[in-house]
Every structure is written in structure tokens, then in C-alpha cells.
Design a protein around this motif. Structure first.
Motif, short mmCIF file in Angstrom:
data_model
loop_
_atom_site.label_atom_id
_atom_site.label_comp_id
_atom_site.label_asym_id
_atom_site.label_seq_id
_atom_site.Cartn_x
_atom_site.Cartn_y
_atom_site.Cartn_z
N ILE A 66 5.05 -3.56 -14.68
CA ILE A 66 3.96 -3.82 -13.73
C ILE A 66 4.49 -4.71 -12.63
CG2 ILE A 66 1.63 -4.73 -13.44
CD1 ILE A 66 1.23 -4.18 -16.48
N VAL A 67 4.42 -4.21 -11.38
CA VAL A 67 4.97 -4.91 -10.23
C VAL A 67 3.86 -5.15 -9.20
CG1 VAL A 67 6.69 -4.80 -8.37
CG2 VAL A 67 7.20 -3.77 -10.61
N PRO A 68 3.58 -6.40 -8.85
CA PRO A 68 2.60 -6.67 -7.79
C PRO A 68 3.10 -6.15 -6.44
CG PRO A 68 3.10 -8.66 -9.05
CD PRO A 68 4.11 -7.61 -9.45
N ILE A 69 2.19 -5.78 -5.57
CA ILE A 69 2.58 -5.20 -4.28
C ILE A 69 3.47 -6.14 -3.47
CG2 ILE A 69 0.40 -5.89 -3.17
CD1 ILE A 69 2.76 -2.91 -2.33
N ALA A 70 3.23 -7.43 -3.50
CA ALA A 70 4.07 -8.36 -2.72
C ALA A 70 5.52 -8.30 -3.19
CB ALA A 70 3.52 -9.79 -2.84
#
Length: 140
Positions: A66-70
Motif C-alpha cells: 500500500i503506497v500513499p499517492i504522495a
């Protein structure tokens, strides 16, 4: 009677036009994402996404990455801004209902034998279509 049929025809035309414009807006959001990732433009990438969006990606050492957009957008900061990096995208499908949509996009990288399929969940927020989630897989 002619007025009645004319009114119905106008309503049908309006609904078709409205649906097309919604799809065009969704495509525009997807094209913003594609352009940002194709030309190493992190700020453009972030424009397409809701600020708290997460990406669900594949990773050889993790069951689900899971990778945050930032964080995702920051991966493009290290590359030459505005220079085409060989990534091309093609919108394969859009399914929209009211203020939500699902889209499927194919991403190809020049010189690589890798094909990505991105599935996007979009939502119209304050009149603008934004990507609220992305899941991706890689194929050969």
C-alpha cells in the motif's frame, strides 16, 4: 403533440450529452495521471488523485504493498522533469454511475516487455473527478 415529442427529444439529447461529458471528464483525469507518469511530473500526477488516495501494488516481498499517492508521485521526482520516459497509457474501459466510476488503463513501457493493468476507482468530489484508489498488476 409536436411540442411534447420535441421536449422528449431535447431531454434525451441532454442526458446523452451529460453522460458523454462525465466520461470525458473521467478520461481527462486519467490522461492527467498518464501524462504525469509519462513525463516525470509528480505535481501533475497528484492533480489526478484525491490527496489521501492509496495505491495497491505488487511487491515481490509483500503480500500487498500500500503506497500513499504522495510517496508514489515522489518516485518521479528523481527523473528529468518533462522528458518523455517511454510510458504510454491507453484507457481500456470506464464504467460510471452517478458520482463514482471504475476505469481500466493499460500502461506500456518502451523497450520493456512489461504491461501494467491499472484499475482505478474514481469519485466526483466538489464537481471534479478524482482518483481515490488504484490497484495495479504487471504482466509480460
Amino acid at each position: 403533440m409536436k411540442t411534447y415529442f420535441l421536449s422528449i427529444a431535447i431531454c434525451i439529447a441532454f442526458n446523452v450529452t451529460f453522460a458523454q461529458s462525465e466520461e470525458d471528464q473521467i478520461k481527462s483525469t486519467l490522461q492527467t495521471y498518464i501524462k504525469g507518469t509519462s513525463y516525470n511530473q509528480p505535481e501533475v500526477i497528484k492533480e489526478a488523485f484525491y490527496k489521501e488516495a492509496n495505491l495497491f501494488l505488487s511487491h515481490k516481498e509483500k503480500e500487498l504493498w500500500i503506497v500513499p499517492i504522495a510517496e508514489y508521485a515522489s518516485w518521479f521526482e528523481k527523473k528529468e522533469q518533462g522528458k518523455f520516459n517511454g510510458r504510454t497509457g491507453n484507457v481500456l474501459s470506464i464504467d460510471q454511475e452517478n458520482d463514482i466510476a471504475i476505469a481500466k488503463v493499460e500502461i506500456l513501457s518502451e523497450g520493456k516487455e512489461t504491461r501494467y493493468i491499472d484499475l482505478f476507482l474514481l469519485k466526483r468530489i466538489k464537481g471534479t473527478w478524482q482518483i481515490i484508489s488504484k490497484a495495479a498488476t504487471r504482466t509480460k
